[in-house]
Write an enzyme that holds these catalytic residues in place. Structure first.
Site, PDB file in Angstrom:
ATOM      1  N   GLU A   1       0.855  -1.191   0.000  1.00  0.00           N
ATOM      2  CA  GLU A   1       0.000   0.000   0.000  1.00  0.00           C
ATOM      3  C   GLU A   1       0.893   1.245   0.000  1.00  0.00           C
ATOM      4  OE1 GLU A   1      -3.544   0.721  -0.064  1.00  0.00           O
ATOM      5  OE2 GLU A   1      -2.467   2.607  -0.328  1.00  0.00           O
TER       6      GLU A   1
ATOM      7  N   ASP B   1      -9.279   0.890  -6.652  1.00  0.00           N
ATOM      8  CA  ASP B   1      -9.791   2.194  -7.099  1.00  0.00           C
ATOM      9  C   ASP B   1     -10.501   2.007  -8.443  1.00  0.00           C
ATOM     10  OD1 ASP B   1      -8.610   3.983  -5.034  1.00  0.00           O
ATOM     11  OD2 ASP B   1      -6.739   3.182  -5.815  1.00  0.00           O
TER      12      ASP B   1
ATOM     13  N   TYR C   1     -13.827  -0.162   3.035  1.00  0.00           N
ATOM     14  CA  TYR C   1     -14.602   0.199   1.840  1.00  0.00           C
ATOM     15  C   TYR C   1     -15.824  -0.695   1.712  1.00  0.00           C
ATOM     16  CZ  TYR C   1     -11.320   3.614   0.166  1.00  0.00           C
ATOM     17  OH  TYR C   1     -10.562   4.744   0.056  1.00  0.00           O
TER      18      TYR C   1
HETATM   19  C1  LIG Z   1     -10.346   1.963  -2.873  1.00  0.00           C
HETATM   20  S1  LIG Z   1      -8.963   1.597  -1.884  1.00  0.00           S
HETATM   21  C2  LIG Z   1      -9.411   0.050  -1.104  1.00  0.00           C
HETATM   22  C3  LIG Z   1      -8.553  -0.265   0.074  1.00  0.00           C
HETATM   23  C4  LIG Z   1      -8.819  -1.599   0.767  1.00  0.00           C
HETATM   24  N1  LIG Z   1      -8.545  -2.728  -0.127  1.00  0.00           N
HETATM   25  C5  LIG Z   1     -10.214  -1.669   1.295  1.00  0.00           C
HETATM   26  O1  LIG Z   1     -11.025  -2.451   0.743  1.00  0.00           O
HETATM   27  O2  LIG Z   1     -10.535  -0.967   2.268  1.00  0.00           O
HETATM   28  C6  LIG Z   1      -7.771   1.043  -3.065  1.00  0.00           C
HETATM   29  C7  LIG Z   1      -6.364   1.054  -2.494  1.00  0.00           C
HETATM   30  O3  LIG Z   1      -5.467   0.491  -3.430  1.00  0.00           O
HETATM   31  C8  LIG Z   1      -4.233   1.180  -3.331  1.00  0.00           C
HETATM   32  N2  LIG Z   1      -3.486   0.935  -4.569  1.00  0.00           N
HETATM   33  C9  LIG Z   1      -3.801   1.360  -5.814  1.00  0.00           C
HETATM   34  N3  LIG Z   1      -2.868   0.988  -6.687  1.00  0.00           N
HETATM   35  C10 LIG Z   1      -1.938   0.285  -5.986  1.00  0.00           C
HETATM   36  C11 LIG Z   1      -0.729  -0.356  -6.332  1.00  0.00           C
HETATM   37  N4  LIG Z   1      -0.277  -0.347  -7.591  1.00  0.00           N
HETATM   38  N5  LIG Z   1      -0.016  -0.980  -5.378  1.00  0.00           N
HETATM   39  C12 LIG Z   1      -0.461  -0.982  -4.091  1.00  0.00           C
HETATM   40  N6  LIG Z   1      -1.605  -0.384  -3.701  1.00  0.00           N
HETATM   41  C13 LIG Z   1      -2.331   0.245  -4.633  1.00  0.00           C
HETATM   42  C14 LIG Z   1      -4.647   2.633  -3.106  1.00  0.00           C
HETATM   43  O4  LIG Z   1      -3.624   3.411  -2.523  1.00  0.00           O
HETATM   44  C15 LIG Z   1      -5.857   2.477  -2.204  1.00  0.00           C
HETATM   45  O5  LIG Z   1      -5.511   2.546  -0.831  1.00  0.00           O
END
Ligand SMILES: C[S@@+](CC[C@H](N)C(=O)[O-])C[C@H]1O[C@@H](n2cnc3c(N)ncnc32)[C@H](O)[C@@H]1O
Length: 224
Positions: free
Chosen positions: A80, A129, A205
């Site tokens: 993350e 995301d 989320y």
């Molecule tokens: C919408 S959030 C969901 C977070 C968590 N999985 C939840 O369900 O509460 C998506 C997360 O993916 C992370 N993220 C996006 N692209 C990523 C990458 N290439 N490597 C690691 N994390 C990533 C973002 O920083 C964000 O915190």
């Protein structure tokens, strides 16, 4: 030296430390280095791990540390780039005294690239995301390249687990997985994927999406 391939960024926030408490800052400075896994040291860190779980984008880490607590004999790797989320996860990992969590505070794809082939039992991408605008779809982390990379790194009996509350992204995930031909897909209709897997640890989320009545799609996809 081989120049690292420039990736399209799949995350919106990163080094934002605004609003972090002194305790969270000290967890990042002091505790994080003790449980950090990197592309350079991953082979060594995992040499004794019988079962490996790898989570891409753990947010605040509820699923990561919840699963680690339930499965003390497995090693959990969480990736993350969002510092505040990492600091929250570190607080829980420290409080629960979990010795089976490793963290990479950066783009998960760099670590995944460096992981040995056939080394991961479960790979999670939960509520990625959604990048809803069509011109941003290229930022969606689930694409053919990622599905191929994950397939290489999963063990022969390994499983990819993805979840989304976003109707369009849920459709996109299923279409891309079916198109890849790399995973066993029990149905190509997303309506058939709304059952929460057993022993599931919900994320922030997910809880928020449920509270406003969104459909949630849980894809459990064994590697072929
Ligand atoms: C919408 S959030 C969901 C977070 C968590 N999985 C939840 O369900 O509460 C998506 C997360 O993916 C992370 N993220 C996006 N692209 C990523 C990458 N290439 N490597 C690691 N994390 C990533 C973002 O920083 C964000 O915190």
């Amino acid at each position: 030296m081989i120049e690292q391939k420039k990736r399209i960024q799949s995350f919106a926030r990163r080094r934002m430390t605004f609003g972090m408490s002194q305790k969270q800052r000290s967890l990042i400075a002091g505790f994080l280095p003790t449980i950090t896994i990197t592309p350079e040291n991953c082979m060594d860190k995992l040499k004794d791990a019988a079962e490996v779980h790898f989570e891409i984008g753990f947010g605040n880490g509820e699923h990561l540390y919840g699963m680690a607590e339930q499965n003390p004999n497995a090693m959990f790797i969480g990736c993350e780039p969002f510092v505040k989320g990492v600091s929250q996860a570190l607080g829980a990992i420290e409080e629960k005294q979990l010795g089976n969590v490793l963290i990479y505070m950066d783009d998960a794809r760099d670590l995944l690239d460096a992981m040995p082939a056939a080394s991961i039992d479960y790979l999670y991408i939960l509520f990625p995301d959604p990048w809803p605008k069509a011109r941003h779809h290229k930022r969606r982390i689930i694409n053919q390249e990622l599905l191929r990379l994950a397939h290489t790194k999963l063990k022969p009996n390994g499983t990819l687990v993805a979840a989304s509350d976003h109707e369009d992204y849920a459709e996109w995930i299923l279409e891309h997985v079916v198109q890849s031909g790399l995973y066993a897909v029990k149905s190509s209709n997303k309506a058939d994927w709304q059952l929460e897997p057993a022993a599931w640890v919900p994320t922030k989320y997910e809880a928020k999406a449920k509270s406003i009545g969104s459909n949630i799609y849980y894809y459990t996809l064994p590697k072929i």
